[in-house]
Scaffold this active site. Structure first.
Site, short mmCIF file in Angstrom:
data_model
loop_
_atom_site.label_atom_id
_atom_site.label_comp_id
_atom_site.label_asym_id
_atom_site.label_seq_id
_atom_site.Cartn_x
_atom_site.Cartn_y
_atom_site.Cartn_z
CE LYS A 32 -1.30 1.10 3.78
NZ LYS A 32 -1.77 1.64 5.11
CB THR A 33 3.63 2.34 2.27
OG1 THR A 33 2.80 1.81 3.41
CG2 THR A 33 4.27 3.62 2.53
CG ASP A 224 -1.83 5.75 4.55
OD1 ASP A 224 -2.45 4.65 3.93
OD2 ASP A 224 -0.80 5.87 5.21
CD GLU A 225 -3.73 2.65 7.60
OE1 GLU A 225 -4.63 1.99 7.64
OE2 GLU A 225 -2.43 2.36 7.90
CD GLN A 255 -4.60 -3.63 8.05
OE1 GLN A 255 -3.66 -3.18 8.52
NE2 GLN A 255 -4.32 -3.93 6.54
NE ARG A 613 0.23 -5.05 11.09
CZ ARG A 613 -0.03 -4.41 9.94
NH1 ARG A 613 0.57 -3.66 9.32
NH2 ARG A 613 -1.10 -5.02 9.21
#
Length: 801
Positions: A32-33, A224-225, A255, A613
């Site tokens: 994603k980043t 983002d998010e 998430q 994670r």
DNA sequence: AAGTAAATTTTTTTT
DNA sequence: AAATTTACTT
């Protein structure tokens, strides 16, 4: 452009669809980043978009910092005259408000102060007192939560008040506090965290001019998010993209873990409705984790009703099994983790390790264990540098210099260091301020003024100390003015706030280890200020804003070998090796969430975040005993453990454990599990046979044997073979455990919180708390009319009611 | 007024 | 168990 080559087809599409509205549903670890950063670089170097036309918004400074760094890296070598604005929602709002808040005409001006949660609580406390309530009837924290929740839903105190049923005294009181609170902040020219968003949205809504200005500036916006945005943030984005509609949001509904901050998952689920021409791109390939880790995460999130069904896949190998450990107590758990970390460090010192827990309070045991083992660690969150008393004190002086109407800052420093202006005098001052209807600062000016002849209940000494205090602040103000007029440095002013106020001398006089440490912290503060020295304008302002908006979550150091933090803080990060600890009911899921299905789903998403994670190895652990409020209590394995695929878990516990129990149970008695293992019954949701609650309890054991009987009768299996070796030990272990409640006392004993009981003297009551084990079980029971009683279960003669 | 002892409360998660 | 608030000395 060669950076595109490193992307898969979906990712590339996400990068190259630059115009219009784009929704990128990006699963955990799907790059994603990378997509966001490459997209920004692509806009600049391929689409020739001037960098200052690009705005990327995140939630944390940590995420913003990381993104900024990666964009810079991608663009290095190109000579650019500006940089894209990569920032957090709150910083963006501060930036806008510092320029344009005066357009709002609400009495605010550009030198407004930002109140953090601590400051807000103090105001709330004062308000509660002022409406004649007690903190015991109205917990300040709860009041603030109620007010903050309401504000984030876009309400104001009038709307909140109008929703109050007139039978609901508490809410009515909160509504009154709400109103007072807003007035106080306004009088102090102060904004709390929520106001930063609220006022910005209001500003954009009401002023066409301001709206046009920022629409013109930010032509390409990335968020983002996005699943964590609340209604206000949604509105903000809406106004900013009004003209261009070049909006790209990235998120993952699985998430979403900030509902408690009013994040609304519908913002992402209904994105296509809000932006009808939106293009949706799914990123489902995971590059981070092993198949085993993904399967485990997926098995848990599947239990949520409310979610978009999607499945991550990976080309990565299966990898190791999930390692599991059951500890006797919290200390044992920490020792196990330390031991395993030690082993990994020896094997492969390069692998970064994380210990993830649900609450900050859990960190202590792990800190101690790692320190004993001489393992260096880095801790994120908990106590922030800027939350330390000495830092807040000095910052309060600086805040006073910039905005003297800030009552909270004034209260903080008026008698620190002590100036002989104690509680009695302070009460009188506050009383007067209320009479005059002005800020404390103005009140001081009036009282110490020459033409003021009214009788005040202040000793000459107190008046004298007020005069001195006033002078101190005024001197500081002069120095602040110097920063913009001459070339005085920001760090000089910070130094002045430490020295000229007598603060440093107070600490030197104390001459203890602690005061020495505090002095060192203040030195650090001066060092931090040096970074702002070179800034052209309002450097001090920026410095203070930074202090207000920086949490410790932001000081994650990616080079640390071992990092400890909450699961919330870990979002967006990845580690080769992850320890997920404290998997117990009441901790994870948290006790405050256990009774509400919605909140439980959020806990489950949190577990999902935690597990995903991990890149290579995941450890999960829980303890059978846990200290709560200083008292040792029995702990039950988390219900989330039951939701994991047991066959993927490898037991590292010494002796028998919940896992061995669950495994034997699931295979021998659970038809669903057996058939699921065979791959049948696709549709059927795997029912949890045993939730954590019943493991180890009398019912579970009884149930276990009953089922066994039924099964052997049905299937005609002969009675079990005599057990040998390890199996025998295991069986014995579970037998001993089952012995605790004896059959006779079964009705009388084993009351858990929530149970209704009858006491011979007090009558019907509700069990609130259970502590201790065996004969020492103490129950806290609430009896209507008699209040709370602590009873020894064994002697209390309680019946089920 | 300031310092100390005793009592009371605290734990989600975060900008 | 630790931190914060209140009550009590000096």
């Amino acid at each position: 452009m060669d950076i595109l080559a490193s992307l898969n087809d979906r990712q590339r599409e996400a990068v190259m669809t630059t115009d219009g509205a784009v929704l990128i549903l990006a699963g955990a670890g799907s790059g994603k980043t990378r997509v966001i950063t490459v997209r920004i670089a692509y806009l600049i170097s391929e689409k020739q978009v001037p960098p200052y036309n690009i705005l990327a918004v995140t939630f944390t400074n940590k995420a913003a910092g990381e993104m900024r760094e990666r964009v810079t890296e991608l663009l290095k070598g190109q000579r650019l005259q500006s940089a894209p604005l990569v920032t957090t929602f709150h910083s963006l709002c501060v930036r806008i408000l510092r320029q344009d808040i005066e357009h709002l005409s609400e009495g605010y001006n550009k030198s407004f102060t930002i109140y953090d949660t601590d400051d807000s609580i103090k105001v709330i406390k004062a308000c509660i007192k002022d409406i004649g309530f007690d903190e015991k009837q109205l917990a300040p924290r709860q009041v603030l939560n109620a007010i903050s929740g309401s504000k984030n839903r876009g309400e104001d105190f009038e709307l909140y008040a109008s929703q109050v049923e007139y039978t609901d005294e508490k809410r009515a009181a909160i509504a009154r506090v709400f109103k007072l609170y807003e007035e106080r902040l306004n009088n102090a020219n102060a904004l709390d965290f929520d106001d930063l968003m609220i006022k910005t949205v209001k500003l954009l809504r009401t002023s066409q001019e301001v709206r046009d200005k920022y629409n013109e500036k930010f032509k390409y916006i990335l968020v983002d998010e996005y699943q964590d945005t609340n209604p206000l943030q949604f509105a903000l984005i809406g106004y900013l993209t009004e003209k261009q509609q070049n909006i790209c949001v990235v998120g993952d509904d699985s998430q979403s873990i900030y509902a408690f901050r009013q994040a609304d998952i519908r913002n992402i689920l209904e994105f296509e409705q809000h932006f009808p021409n939106a293009k949706t791109i799914l990123l489902e390939q995971n590059y981070r984790s092993t198949q085993t880790i993904l399967d485990t995460a997926d098995a848990i999130i599947k239990n949520n009703q409310n979610r978009k069904d999607k499945k991550l896949w990976t080309a990565n190998p299966d990898g190791d099994k999930i390692f599991y450990h059951q500890a006797f107590d919290g200390d044992g758990e920490a020792r196990f983790v330390a031991q395993m970390i030690d082993r990994h460090r020896r094997q492969n010192p390069k692998d970064k390790i994380a210990i993830l827990y649900r609450t900050n309070a859990q960190s202590r045991l792990f800190e101690e264990a790692l320190r004993r083992n001489r393992i260096e660690y880095n801790i994120v969150g908990g106590f922030s540098f800027y939350e330390r008393a000495e830092i807040k004190d000095v910052i309060a002086y600086l805040k006073m210099a910039l905005n003297p109407f800030d009552d909270i800052a004034l209260l903080r420093v008026i008698n620190t260091p002590t100036r002989g202006f104690g509680k009695t005098s302070l009460d009188e001052l506050q009383h007067r301020a209320k009479d005059f209807g002005v800020s404390l600062w103005e009140t001081i000016a009036i009282i110490t003024g020459l033409e003021f002849k009214e009788r005040v209940n202040l000793t000459p000494r107190a008046i004298e100390s007020l005069k001195k205090f006033k002078k101190t602040i005024e001197n500081l103000q002069t120095k602040v003015a110097d920063v913009s007029q001459t070339d005085r440095k920001v760090s000089d002013v910070v130094m002045a706030a430490i020295e000229d106020t007598g603060y440093a001398n107070m600490l030197r006089a104390e001459n203890t280890d602690e005061s020495a440490a505090r002095l060192e912290n203040l030195e650090e503060l001066v060092n931090a200020a040096v970074d702002y020295d070179k800034q052209e304008d309002s450097g001090l302002r920026d410095f203070i804003d930074h202090a207000a908006l920086t949490s410790d979550t932001d000081k994650y150091d990616r080079n640390a070998a071992v990092t400890m933090m909450t699961v919330h803080a870990a979002k967006g990060l990845e580690f080769p090796i992850v320890f997920l600890v404290g998997l117990e009911d009441g901790i994870f899921p948290h006790s405050r969430s256990i009774n509400d299905p919605k909140e439980l789903e959020e806990e489950r998403r949190l577990a999902y975040v935690a597990i995903t994670r991990a890149e290579k190895v995941l450890y999960i652990s829980h303890s059978m005993r846990r200290r709560v409020y200083g008292e040792e209590m029995a702990a039950e394995p988390s219900q989330f453990l039951n939701e994991m695929p047991l066959e993927l878990i490898h037991d590292l516990s010494r002796g028998s454990s919940w896992l061995s129990f669950a495994k034997s149970n699931a295979v021998k008695t659970n038809k669903h599990a057996v058939s699921a293992l065979r791959g049948e019954n696709r549709q059927e949701k795997p029912k949890n046979l045993y939730t954590g609650k019943t493991y180890n309890s009398a019912e579970a054991i009884a149930d276990f044997f009953n089922k066994k009987k039924v099964e052997s009768r049905e299937s005609g299996v002969e009675s079990p073979k005599p057990l040998t070796g390890f199996d025998k030990l295991k069986a014995q272990a579970s037998q001993t455990k089952s012995e605790i409640p004896n059959p006779k006392s079964k009705i009388k004993q084993g009351f858990t919180p929530g149970a209704h009981v009858r006491h011979p003297k007090y009558g019907k009551g509700l069990v609130l708390r259970r502590e201790g084990t065996g004969d020492n079980v103490k129950l806290t029971v609430s009896f209507p009319g008699f209040g709370q009683k602590k009873l020894i279960e064994k002697f209390a003669n309680l019946e089920k009611a």
